[in-house]
Design an enzyme around this catalytic site. Sequence first.
Site, PDB file in Angstrom:
ATOM      1  N   LYS A   4       0.848  -1.193   0.000  1.00 21.45           N
ATOM      2  CA  LYS A   4       0.000   0.000   0.000  1.00 21.45           C
ATOM      3  C   LYS A   4       0.884   1.244   0.000  1.00 21.45           C
ATOM      4  O   LYS A   4       0.634   2.209  -0.714  1.00 21.45           O
ATOM      5  CB  LYS A   4      -0.957  -0.019   1.202  1.00 21.45           C
ATOM      6  CG  LYS A   4      -2.102  -1.002   0.971  1.00 21.45           C
ATOM      7  CD  LYS A   4      -2.903  -1.341   2.198  1.00 21.45           C
ATOM      8  CE  LYS A   4      -3.875  -2.471   1.836  1.00 21.45           C
ATOM      9  NZ  LYS A   4      -4.622  -3.032   2.937  1.00 21.45           N
ATOM     10  N   GLN A  40      -5.359  -1.868   9.011  1.00 24.00           N
ATOM     11  CA  GLN A  40      -5.153  -3.179   8.385  1.00 24.00           C
ATOM     12  C   GLN A  40      -5.810  -4.265   9.232  1.00 24.00           C
ATOM     13  O   GLN A  40      -5.562  -4.375  10.424  1.00 24.00           O
ATOM     14  CB  GLN A  40      -3.640  -3.438   8.243  1.00 24.00           C
ATOM     15  CG  GLN A  40      -3.297  -4.719   7.504  1.00 24.00           C
ATOM     16  CD  GLN A  40      -3.739  -4.694   6.035  1.00 24.00           C
ATOM     17  OE1 GLN A  40      -3.587  -3.701   5.338  1.00 24.00           O
ATOM     18  NE2 GLN A  40      -4.299  -5.801   5.588  1.00 24.00           N
ATOM     19  N   ASP A  97     -11.257   2.327   2.840  1.00 25.81           N
ATOM     20  CA  ASP A  97     -11.557   0.904   2.645  1.00 25.81           C
ATOM     21  C   ASP A  97     -13.055   0.708   2.391  1.00 25.81           C
ATOM     22  O   ASP A  97     -13.500  -0.373   2.009  1.00 25.81           O
ATOM     23  CB  ASP A  97     -11.164   0.097   3.897  1.00 25.81           C
ATOM     24  CG  ASP A  97      -9.961  -0.802   3.648  1.00 25.81           C
ATOM     25  OD1 ASP A  97      -9.654  -1.058   2.464  1.00 25.81           O
ATOM     26  OD2 ASP A  97      -9.343  -1.254   4.631  1.00 25.81           O
TER      27      ASP A  97
END
Length: 283
Positions: free
Chosen positions: A54, A98, A121
């Site tokens: 990322k 995460q 997200d």
Amino acid sequence: MSVIMNGKEVSAAKRAQIAKRCEEYKKEHGGRAPGLAVIIVGDDPASAVYVRNKKKGCEEVGFNSWVYEMGAETTQEQLDDLVVKLNNDQSVDGILVQLPLPKHLDEKHVIELIDKNKDVDAFHPYNVGKITEGDYRFLPCTPAGVMEILRYYNVDPSGKNGVVVGRSNIVGKPMALLLLHANGTVKICHSRTPDLKGACREADILVCAIGKAKFFDGEYVKEGAVVIDVGINRDENGKLCGDVDFASVEGKASYITPVPGGVGPMTITMLLENTLKAAQMKN
Ligand code: NDP
């Protein structure tokens, strides 16, 4: 022979576009680049790889990025404090925690704590609701990556039978919604679906997202179907593989995504798209 849908190629094309739009954004905002903050808690090796990728993705398209590594013993309060701090930080456009988190931390609580305008997200219930309405302020990354691949190869779901196997909040459910919004007729299958094989054979577009190595062989696939393999697994020799038995399905499908090099490369690319969108929305 099936056409192999090259996710790396689609991803590179999309990232080049995002990099260009990032340059334009910077010009319009006094050199300020969009910024993504990633929080990782604990030492899960797979998560560490995802977070590294990322960060690399951000660098590639010209974004700022910050990685916050927190120890496995981090308390809920410490994690919450960091999320709140990033919510209030004007240089941060996107925040990503995460997953999975260590067991003692409450994932649902943390997701809901993230500012919904920085939720790149798209896991916050507000954004999930928006996606259900067909209003994509943030895209669900993996399913949106699948749609991008379909577009690139001129596969239009309109009027087609889409079958999605897997009903997770991250992949299966939003995948079904995106196909539906693209005017597909959609069926969602899961572990309690009777005659899964028969259901899959009805698919013009079959999306496999169950997390079982090489589960779907040629018998699950209608001649000429488009087969999308979301799974990321290890086979008996420890080699990366998907949910689809590629050798058995290739040749029967008209189009197929490989693993690795199919859907995988798209997920982070769509995260970058969401980060740019978050920056643009703010201004
Ligand atoms: P989950 O484990 O959350 O969900 C799996 C789903 O598959 C569940 O709905 C489950 O059904 C269903 N399922 C499991 N076994 C069967 C079976 N034998 N027959 C029918 N349905 C079954 O997984 P995720 O959705 O998070 O991920 C799925 C796969 O995609 C994994 O391999 C994961 O690694 C990969 N993935 C890849 C990404 C990428 O970037 N390419 C991103 C995210 C995930 P039930 O609900 O009934 O239990």
